[in-house]
Structures are given as C-alpha cells and as structure tokens.
Write an enzyme that holds these catalytic residues in place. Structure first.
Site, PDB file in Angstrom:
ATOM      1  N   LYS A  15       0.831  -1.218   0.000  1.00 10.16           N
ATOM      2  CA  LYS A  15       0.000   0.000   0.000  1.00 10.16           C
ATOM      3  C   LYS A  15       0.861   1.263   0.000  1.00 10.16           C
ATOM      4  O   LYS A  15       2.047   1.241   0.356  1.00 10.16           O
ATOM      5  CB  LYS A  15      -0.939   0.022   1.209  1.00 10.16           C
ATOM      6  CG  LYS A  15      -0.255  -0.099   2.592  1.00 10.16           C
ATOM      7  CD  LYS A  15       0.372   1.174   3.128  1.00 10.16           C
ATOM      8  CE  LYS A  15       1.112   0.999   4.430  1.00 10.16           C
ATOM      9  NZ  LYS A  15       1.915   2.167   4.834  1.00 10.16           N
ATOM     10  N   ASP A 143      -1.679  -1.853  10.161  1.00 10.65           N
ATOM     11  CA  ASP A 143      -1.871  -1.872   8.704  1.00 10.65           C
ATOM     12  C   ASP A 143      -2.525  -3.164   8.194  1.00 10.65           C
ATOM     13  O   ASP A 143      -2.847  -3.261   7.013  1.00 10.65           O
ATOM     14  CB  ASP A 143      -0.512  -1.752   7.986  1.00 10.65           C
ATOM     15  CG  ASP A 143      -0.003  -0.316   7.914  1.00 10.65           C
ATOM     16  OD1 ASP A 143      -0.802   0.610   8.112  1.00 10.65           O
ATOM     17  OD2 ASP A 143       1.200  -0.147   7.642  1.00 10.65           O
TER      18      ASP A 143
HETATM   19  C1  LIG Z   1       3.176   4.051   8.990  1.00  6.61           C
HETATM   20  C2  LIG Z   1       1.997   3.173   8.656  1.00  6.61           C
HETATM   21  O1  LIG Z   1       2.413   2.140   7.779  1.00  6.61           O
HETATM   22  C3  LIG Z   1       0.945   3.991   7.921  1.00  6.61           C
HETATM   23  O2  LIG Z   1      -0.097   3.192   7.422  1.00  6.61           O
HETATM   24  C4  LIG Z   1       1.364   2.555   9.900  1.00  6.61           C
HETATM   25  O3  LIG Z   1       0.949   3.556  10.799  1.00  6.61           O
HETATM   26  C5  LIG Z   1       2.251   1.548  10.604  1.00  6.61           C
HETATM   27  O4  LIG Z   1       1.471   0.410  10.742  1.00  6.61           O
HETATM   28  P1  LIG Z   1       2.106  -0.981  11.251  1.00  6.61           P
HETATM   29  O5  LIG Z   1       3.495  -1.141  10.755  1.00  6.61           O
HETATM   30  O6  LIG Z   1       1.089  -2.040  10.973  1.00  6.61           O
HETATM   31  O7  LIG Z   1       2.175  -0.683  12.804  1.00  6.61           O
HETATM   32  P2  LIG Z   1       2.220  -1.682  14.049  1.00  6.61           P
HETATM   33  O8  LIG Z   1       3.035  -2.875  13.703  1.00  6.61           O
HETATM   34  O9  LIG Z   1       0.838  -1.870  14.576  1.00  6.61           O
HETATM   35  O10 LIG Z   1       3.012  -0.770  15.057  1.00  6.61           O
HETATM   36  C6  LIG Z   1       4.410  -0.555  14.978  1.00  6.61           C
HETATM   37  C7  LIG Z   1       4.741   0.719  15.727  1.00  6.61           C
HETATM   38  O11 LIG Z   1       4.382   1.867  14.922  1.00  6.61           O
HETATM   39  C8  LIG Z   1       3.948   2.934  15.742  1.00  6.61           C
HETATM   40  N1  LIG Z   1       2.553   3.299  15.394  1.00  6.61           N
HETATM   41  C9  LIG Z   1       1.826   2.543  14.532  1.00  6.61           C
HETATM   42  C10 LIG Z   1       0.535   2.919  14.189  1.00  6.61           C
HETATM   43  C11 LIG Z   1      -0.001   4.084  14.791  1.00  6.61           C
HETATM   44  N2  LIG Z   1      -1.265   4.475  14.539  1.00  6.61           N
HETATM   45  N3  LIG Z   1       0.740   4.817  15.652  1.00  6.61           N
HETATM   46  C12 LIG Z   1       2.014   4.450  15.946  1.00  6.61           C
HETATM   47  O12 LIG Z   1       2.688   5.148  16.700  1.00  6.61           O
HETATM   48  C13 LIG Z   1       4.064   2.434  17.184  1.00  6.61           C
HETATM   49  O13 LIG Z   1       5.336   2.827  17.650  1.00  6.61           O
HETATM   50  C14 LIG Z   1       4.002   0.914  17.032  1.00  6.61           C
HETATM   51  O14 LIG Z   1       4.624   0.237  18.093  1.00  6.61           O
HETATM   52  N1  LIG Z   2       6.384 -11.249   7.018  1.00  7.04           N
HETATM   53  C1  LIG Z   2       7.260 -10.254   7.229  1.00  7.04           C
HETATM   54  N2  LIG Z   2       7.843  -9.645   6.191  1.00  7.04           N
HETATM   55  C2  LIG Z   2       8.721  -8.633   6.402  1.00  7.04           C
HETATM   56  N3  LIG Z   2       9.108  -8.203   7.610  1.00  7.04           N
HETATM   57  C3  LIG Z   2       8.565  -8.767   8.672  1.00  7.04           C
HETATM   58  C4  LIG Z   2       7.620  -9.803   8.528  1.00  7.04           C
HETATM   59  N4  LIG Z   2       7.235 -10.161   9.760  1.00  7.04           N
HETATM   60  C5  LIG Z   2       7.913  -9.386  10.620  1.00  7.04           C
HETATM   61  N5  LIG Z   2       8.733  -8.541   9.990  1.00  7.04           N
HETATM   62  C6  LIG Z   2       9.603  -7.528  10.651  1.00  7.04           C
HETATM   63  O1  LIG Z   2       8.954  -6.263  10.537  1.00  7.04           O
HETATM   64  C7  LIG Z   2       9.812  -5.252  10.023  1.00  7.04           C
HETATM   65  C8  LIG Z   2       9.033  -4.311   9.095  1.00  7.04           C
HETATM   66  O2  LIG Z   2       8.417  -5.095   8.120  1.00  7.04           O
HETATM   67  P1  LIG Z   2       7.633  -4.549   6.850  1.00  7.04           P
HETATM   68  O3  LIG Z   2       8.351  -5.018   5.640  1.00  7.04           O
HETATM   69  O4  LIG Z   2       6.208  -4.907   6.982  1.00  7.04           O
HETATM   70  O5  LIG Z   2       7.814  -2.984   6.994  1.00  7.04           O
HETATM   71  P2  LIG Z   2       6.978  -1.799   6.466  1.00  7.04           P
HETATM   72  O6  LIG Z   2       6.458  -2.119   5.097  1.00  7.04           O
HETATM   73  O7  LIG Z   2       7.797  -0.578   6.631  1.00  7.04           O
HETATM   74  O8  LIG Z   2       5.753  -1.778   7.452  1.00  7.04           O
HETATM   75  P3  LIG Z   2       4.599  -0.675   7.592  1.00  7.04           P
HETATM   76  O9  LIG Z   2       4.490   0.087   6.320  1.00  7.04           O
HETATM   77  O10 LIG Z   2       3.390  -1.566   7.870  1.00  7.04           O
HETATM   78  O11 LIG Z   2       5.035   0.115   8.761  1.00  7.04           O
HETATM   79  C9  LIG Z   2      10.915  -5.992   9.302  1.00  7.04           C
HETATM   80  O12 LIG Z   2      12.113  -5.279   9.357  1.00  7.04           O
HETATM   81  C10 LIG Z   2      10.984  -7.335  10.023  1.00  7.04           C
HETATM   82  O13 LIG Z   2      11.909  -7.264  11.095  1.00  7.04           O
END
Ligand SMILES: C[C@](O)(CO)[C@H](O)COP(=O)(O)OP(=O)(O)OC[C@H]1O[C@@H](n2ccc(N)nc2=O)[C@H](O)[C@@H]1O
Ligand SMILES: Nc1ncnc2c1ncn2[C@@H]1O[C@H](COP(=O)(O)OP(=O)(O)OP(=O)(O)O)[C@@H](O)[C@H]1O
Length: 308
Positions: A15, A143
C-alpha cells in the site's frame, strides 16, 4: 467447517498512504491517524500447505535477509492466532514470496499477515467471515486490516478503523525503492521529538485530524492532477531527517515530470504520482537513468484474495 484443500495460494498487495495525518501519541504508544490507503500492484504471494507443525520459508524479488523466520514473523503470528482463536488442531507450512520491499513503508509484513489469515482460513475450513478476520487482523498490526480490505480506504484510530473511499479509474505511481529500510516505531518516535522541539505541549488544543475533502474529491473524480497537490505525509519530515537522500529523490521525481510525490508511510519508499501509464514509464526511465531502483505500479487493487 467447509471443504479443506491441501494447499492454497493467496495474494495480498502493498500500500501507499496517499494522505497520512498523524495526531497525538497515546499512552499505548500508538498515534491517532487520519489516513487514506491505496493498495497498489506490488504483491506478496503466500502459499499455505497442510503440515503437522508451523513452519515458514521466505524468498522473493526483494532483499529478504531482514525477514524473521520465527514467531516474530507476522505471517507466522497470524497463522497461530487464527489456530488459537478457532480452536484448530492442525499446523501449516507457509511459503512467502515477497514482492514488497522489506521495511519500506509499504506494509509488506502486514500483507503477509493478511494473506496468511485468508490462506489458513481456507486451508483449515474455519470460515471465520470478514468481520472476525478483520478483528484478528487489527490485533496483529495497524496496517493489517487494510491489507485484507484493499482498494482505497480511509483509516482512523490506529489506522485500523476503515471506511471504503470511492475512487474512480486508476492511479499510476512510480515507486523509488531504497536498499536500507526504516523502522516504523523509530520514525514515529522522531516525529514526536520534532514536535516536542517545535514546542507542542500536552495541553495544546487537539490537532484537527480529518482527511481533507480535496483528497477525497480527487480520488472520487479519478483525477491525478487534482490529487497531486493534496498528497501529504506527516511522517515525511521524520523520515527525511534520517535519510536526506529521500528529499533529493522527491526533487528529482518532480524535475522528471511527476505530478507530485511523497514518502510512503514510514518510508523510505518514495511514491511519485503520474498522469497515465505512459507518463509513469517516462518518469521511471529517467529515474532508472540516475541509477535508482524505480518501479511502475497502479492502484487501487483488491486486498488479500485466494488465487485459483
Ligand atoms: C506508517 C503506517 O504504515 C501507515 O499506514 C502505519 O501507521 C504503521 O502500521 P504498522 O506497521 O502495521 O504498525 P504496528 O506494527 O501496529 O506498530 C508498529 C509501531 O508503529 C507505531 N505506530 C503505529 C501505528 C499508529 N497508529 N501509531 C504508531 O505510533 C508504534 O510505535 C508501534 O509500536
Ligand atoms: N512477514 C514479514 N515480512 C517482512 N518483515 C517482517 C515480517 N514479519 C515481521 N517482519 C519484521 O517487521 C519489520 C518491518 O516489516 P515490513 O516489511 O512490513 O515494513 P513496512 O512495510 O515498513 O511496514 P509498515 O508500512 O506496515 O510500517 C521488518 O524489518 C521485520 O523485522
């Protein structure tokens, strides 16, 4: 219980946050959001097959060295959460083929979790239904519900309270990928620091947290020219402080003719909005010419779905 296949294949999209407004941080560490997600044509493929225990392998078109293979993996956690919730006494072997950059701000891990939920639901015949799958998804990460849902949607709360947004036609994006990922909690933490330095204090009046009508209107009209000036990500400054090269990429993207651009989610992927597939290919070519990794994708596309 429904029919039980031996193996299933589920595809789930990455996304872009077309708009990401970040409100205050709460005691649980999460921030209130007003965001608009759009699922784009960069996919995670999850293959689930019947097994006695829970096992996982990961490969893909992107660097997968940072992906955990144990219980920290979101897909593994999704499978175990579903088994526990539905009282399933079976295991699964998951093979994840990643197309979404790891730690790229495009929700790749979340897509894996959503795909694993849909795959195991089909494999085990648990037939939980959309509502209960959404509730499990929200427990796995902010997410994850959107990766189930797909399309274009407004996210409130932690980003997990979704309302579908009307979006006509297709939007063409050029993504610029980075070799080095960014940590989502660290980027949110950096934003808190920046806000504290700017003198925002706890008893300030609450920030207004609404998706601007201009964003919703442009999506409804299917008008990339109208959407471009409304693109906004409150996390962008926090991501760019750690990675000044992202600012240069955005400037180059605009110089090469993109209508607008922003950091995707918590970064470091940059998303550049273009007017048409031809326009996107031209911008992509110019970026490739500078030695960057650039991909052309489009949205909206559906959420996690069984294939075949
Ligand atoms: C940056 C985005 O990708 C935008 O859609 C999301 O807000 C992040 O979503 P995500 O990776 O699924 O987040 P989670 O795995 O639930 O949370 C990871 C960390 O991101 C921060 N977090 C996430 C979502 C949110 N509404 N507020 C936050 O502050 C928090 O520090 C949390 O501990
Ligand atoms: N299935 C998975 N694929 C990738 N990373 C994973 C997975 N499960 C856990 N992780 C951990 O989560 C971290 C972030 O993963 P991801 O690739 O989803 O990041 P992101 O796309 O930046 O996430 P978001 O946009 O939801 O914040 C990775 O660095 C890894 O340590």
């Amino acid at each position: 219980m429904g029919q039980r296949p031996d193996a299933v294949h589920v595809r789930a999209p990455g996304k872009i946050n077309v708009y990401l407004g970040v409100g205050p941080r709460h005691d649980d560490g999460y921030h209130s959001l007003a965001t608009v997600f759009q699922a784009v044509s960069l996919y995670e493929d999850v293959y689930a097959s019947a097994a006695a225990g829970f096992t996982l392998e990961v490969d893909g078109e992107v660097d997968v060295s940072g992906v955990p293979l144990d219980d920290r993996n979101l897909a593994m956690r999704a499978a175990k959460l579903l088994a526990q919730t539905a009282g399933v006494d079976a295991g699964v072997h998951l093979r994840i083929r990643k197309g979404v950059p790891v730690a790229g701000g495009m929700g790749g891990g979340s897509a894996d979790a959503a795909a694993a939920l849909v795959a195991c639901d089909a494999l085990w015949g648990t037939e939980l239904g959309a509502h209960r799958l959404h509730a499990l998804a929200a427990r796995l990460g902010a997410d994850v519900p959107f990766a189930l849902h797909g399309g274009t949607a407004v996210g409130a709360g932690r980003g997990d309270e979704l309302t579908p947004a009307l979006a006509r036609g297709r939007f063409d994006w050029v993504l610029v990928l980075s070799e080095q990922g960014l940590s989502t909690p660290e980027v949110y933490g950096r934003l808190d620091q920046l806000r504290a330095q700017e003198g925002a204090v706890a008893d300030d009046p609450p920030m207004s947290l609404d998706v601007p009508l201009a964003v919703l209107h442009a999506l409804r009209a299917g008008d990339a020219r109208e959407l471009a000036p409304a693109l906004l990500n409150d996390l962008e400054a926090a991501a760019v402080i750690d990675r000044p090269d992202l600012g240069a990429t955005l400037i180059d993207g605009i110089r090469f003719g993109a209508l607008g651009g922003l950091v995707s989610g918590s970064g470091p992927t940059i998303a550049l909005l273009c007017e048409s597939p031809e326009h996107a290919r031209a911008v992509q070519d110019q970026l490739l010419g500078t030695g960057r990794r650039a991909l052309h994708v489009h949205g909206p596309v559906p959420g996690a779905r069984l294939v075949g």
